[in-house]
Scaffold this active site. Structure first.
Site, PDB file in Angstrom:
ATOM      1  CE  LYS A 204      -4.610  -3.736 -13.636  1.00  0.00           C
ATOM      2  NZ  LYS A 204      -3.770  -4.974 -14.148  1.00  0.00           N
ATOM      3  CB  CYS A 258       0.930  -3.513 -14.550  1.00  0.00           C
ATOM      4  SG  CYS A 258       0.509  -4.559 -15.879  1.00  0.00           S
TER       5      CYS A 258
HETATM    6  N1  SAJ Z   1       9.712  -4.103  -8.484  1.00  0.00           N
HETATM    7  C1  SAJ Z   1      10.689  -3.062  -7.707  1.00  0.00           C
HETATM    8  N2  SAJ Z   1      10.777  -3.452  -6.320  1.00  0.00           N
HETATM    9  C2  SAJ Z   1       9.717  -4.292  -5.918  1.00  0.00           C
HETATM   10  C3  SAJ Z   1       8.624  -4.930  -6.875  1.00  0.00           C
HETATM   11  C4  SAJ Z   1       8.848  -4.809  -8.067  1.00  0.00           C
HETATM   12  O1  SAJ Z   1      11.244  -2.481  -8.146  1.00  0.00           O
HETATM   13  O2  SAJ Z   1       9.732  -4.532  -4.513  1.00  0.00           O
HETATM   14  C5  SAJ Z   1       9.621  -3.441 -10.027  1.00  0.00           C
HETATM   15  C6  SAJ Z   1      10.001  -4.753 -10.735  1.00  0.00           C
HETATM   16  O3  SAJ Z   1      11.200  -4.941 -10.958  1.00  0.00           O
HETATM   17  C7  SAJ Z   1       9.511  -4.187 -12.047  1.00  0.00           C
HETATM   18  C8  SAJ Z   1       8.160  -3.532 -11.786  1.00  0.00           C
HETATM   19  O4  SAJ Z   1       8.285  -3.167 -10.317  1.00  0.00           O
HETATM   20  O5  SAJ Z   1      10.170  -3.629 -12.885  1.00  0.00           O
HETATM   21  C9  SAJ Z   1       6.812  -4.286 -11.801  1.00  0.00           C
HETATM   22  O6  SAJ Z   1       6.662  -5.466 -11.299  1.00  0.00           O
HETATM   23  P1  SAJ Z   1       5.651  -6.306 -10.401  1.00  0.00           P
HETATM   24  O7  SAJ Z   1       6.174  -7.800 -10.503  1.00  0.00           O
HETATM   25  O8  SAJ Z   1       5.433  -5.623  -9.361  1.00  0.00           O
HETATM   26  O9  SAJ Z   1       4.601  -5.925 -11.471  1.00  0.00           O
HETATM   27  P2  SAJ Z   1       4.048  -6.452 -12.889  1.00  0.00           P
HETATM   28  O10 SAJ Z   1       3.761  -5.283 -13.543  1.00  0.00           O
HETATM   29  O11 SAJ Z   1       4.854  -7.525 -13.533  1.00  0.00           O
HETATM   30  O12 SAJ Z   1       2.397  -6.978 -12.672  1.00  0.00           O
HETATM   31  C10 SAJ Z   1       1.524  -6.413 -11.571  1.00  0.00           C
HETATM   32  C11 SAJ Z   1       1.095  -7.346 -10.808  1.00  0.00           C
HETATM   33  N3  SAJ Z   1       0.173  -6.180  -9.943  1.00  0.00           N
HETATM   34  C12 SAJ Z   1       0.500  -6.361  -8.483  1.00  0.00           C
HETATM   35  O13 SAJ Z   1       1.061  -7.197  -8.093  1.00  0.00           O
HETATM   36  C13 SAJ Z   1      -0.336  -5.476  -7.732  1.00  0.00           C
HETATM   37  C14 SAJ Z   1       0.180  -8.188 -11.550  1.00  0.00           C
HETATM   38  O14 SAJ Z   1      -0.579  -8.600 -10.547  1.00  0.00           O
HETATM   39  C15 SAJ Z   1      -0.847  -7.261 -12.372  1.00  0.00           C
HETATM   40  O15 SAJ Z   1      -1.726  -8.183 -13.151  1.00  0.00           O
HETATM   41  C16 SAJ Z   1       0.092  -6.651 -13.326  1.00  0.00           C
HETATM   42  O16 SAJ Z   1       0.881  -5.697 -12.668  1.00  0.00           O
HETATM   43  C17 SAJ Z   1      -1.092  -5.751 -14.157  1.00  0.00           C
HETATM   44  O17 SAJ Z   1      -1.396  -6.199 -15.342  1.00  0.00           O
HETATM   45  O18 SAJ Z   1      -1.389  -4.814 -13.742  1.00  0.00           O
END
Ligand code: SAJ
Length: 426
Positions: A204, A258
């Protein structure tokens, strides 16, 4: 097996989880220490914004399969979904987890199953959770079952992903794994992957760390590109045409509970070997300051800045660890007048003033887009900039595709923002 389940912690994960179990034939009691959450849920309402959650909660509360209270009751299965924030020194704060485990000890009985969904540092099930139960005379694998089943759902798509995502189930022993797998089989349509508790914990954490490191790479590319007059967004899209490359998108930093937190849970357990992970964190943490630097370069000081978006990502109301809050604070500290607007975030979530769309634009010199909310993409941007004093737009999320506004900047053309080359109208 009688299907009585207690979910401890009714937040972003616990509440949807409780609702989905209740909708799948379980009698669920949701436990939360916040009386407002309990009261709201017992009226069939929800305290968080999540697609489809209101409808399902209304249904399961009305038909009696979900109720809420402040202290645990006896059940066959306990699912713990409490927050694991980090301490000021960035180590995991396990106080909520420990107190959740302690809270169920008076009601658990021989044969019960305890599942931790909260994200935890590697070996926490072995070294922290199990000892609390052993102390009370329980023997894992004999008279109780204990497993870690990390939540992996994406805010905004939680109800769908709870059902269709593959799930990792890691028991403290093989029998615990099998029993926990049976629990999730009642509604999970994805694969259920069996492993040990410590492998589940680490898998995870590595999922989110992989994304954090990859985003840091995109953010580092942005900084290098600005220096070398290169378009990083175009570079990413070209590189991603390679069948085995998937560079993520740069932005104002990484938020949420996360990606911005989980890597530290690995670093704390082995700092000597976590060099890449900890550098990636530093790069992503530097991005709010980078955005503020670009604002300064574009419009100098003593100006008014409108922030579009406070949530950490698009179309949700979650502001936890949001880089937008850091941009807000740093701009205020630099003496800017800052007017934040977010169609999803409510005034009570923050301790500063939020503005309506129109008010946020009055006398503004620059809009900085920090969240990719759909609403922002649908706006008439000619009209928006017409309401401002100066018409500068800095789009840190690449939200406005093919934007033709004169003073529109995204990460592709940051090098055009040379210091003091822009004259403002007052
Ligand atoms: N972000 C970027 N660039 C990207 C992708 C995201 O800057 O290319 C930023 C977003 O704007 C945001 C942050 O990263 O600030 C996190 O966004 P996210 O959509 O990647 O992740 P979370 O935190 O909303 O959800 C994640 C997910 N993990 C993965 O995709 C591996 C989700 O599946 C998990 O359940 C969640 O974390 C968790 O609970 O850990």
């Amino acid at each position: 097996m009688e299907k009585k389940l207690c979910v401890i912690g009714l937040g972003y994960i616990g509440l949807p989880t409780a609702a989905v179990f209740a909708d799948s034939g379980w009698k669920v009691t949701g436990i939360d220490t916040n009386p407002i959450v309990v009261e709201t849920l017992n009226k069939g309402n929800v305290h968080i914004e999540e697609n489809g959650l209101e409808e399902i909660v209304d249904r399961v509360v009305k038909n009696g399969s979900l109720t809420a209270r402040m202290t645990p009751v006896n059940a066959n299965v306990y699912i713990i979904a409490v927050p694991t924030p980090h301490n000021p020194d960035l180590t995991a704060n396990l106080n909520y987890l420990k107190s959740a485990v302690r809270s169920i000890i008076p009601v658990i009985e021989s044969g019960n199953t305890i599942i931790v969904e909260s994200t935890i540092p590697p070996r926490t099930m072995q070294d922290v959770v199990n000892p609390l139960l052993i102390k009370e005379g329980f023997i894992t694998g004999e008279n109780i079952h204990l497993a870690h089943c990390p939540e992996r759902v994406l805010p905004g798509k939680i109800l769908d992903e709870l059902v269709f995502n593959n799930r990792i189930v890691g028991g403290l022993d093989p029998i615990s794994t099998e029993v926990a797998v049976d629990v999730y089989r009642t509604f999970v349509k994805g694969n259920i992957l069996k492993t040990s508790a410590e492998n589940a914990e680490m898998a995870k954490l590595m999922e989110n760390t992989y994304r954090d490191v990859n985003i840091a790479l995109a953010n580092e590319l942005t900084k290098i590109s600005e220096n070398l007059n290169i378009n990083p967004l175009e570079v990413i899209s070209l590189a991603n045409e390679h069948p085995r490359v998937n560079i993520h998108q740069p932005g104002p930093g990484v938020g949420g509970h996360c990606l911005a937190v989980d890597p530290y849970f690995i670093i704390e357990k082995d700092p000597v070997n976590s060099l890449l992970i900890s550098n990636a964190r530093k790069i992503n943490e530097s991005m709010p300051g980078f955005v503020v630097e670009k604002v300064k370069q574009a419009i100098g000081s003593n100006s008014t800045v409108t922030l579009f978006g406070l949530a950490y990502k698009g179309d949700i109301d979650d502001i936890r660890e949001s880089p937008a809050l850091k941009v807000y604070k740093q701009l205020i500290d630099c003496g800017y007048s800052v007017k934040p607007y977010d169609p999803h975030v409510k005034q009570e979530q923050v301790d500063f003033n939020l503005y309506s769309l129109e008010d946020s634009l009055k006398n503004s010199d620059m809009v900085v887009i920090l969240t990719d909310h759909s609403e922002f993409k649908l706006l008439d941007w000619k009209q928006i900039t017409g309401l401002m004093r100066n018409d500068y737009v800095l789009d840190t999320k690449g939200c406005l595709n093919k934007c033709t506004l004169k003073n529109y900047f995204n990460y592709d053309n940051l090098y055009e923002l040379k210091p003091n080359t822009i004259s403002l109208t007052y």
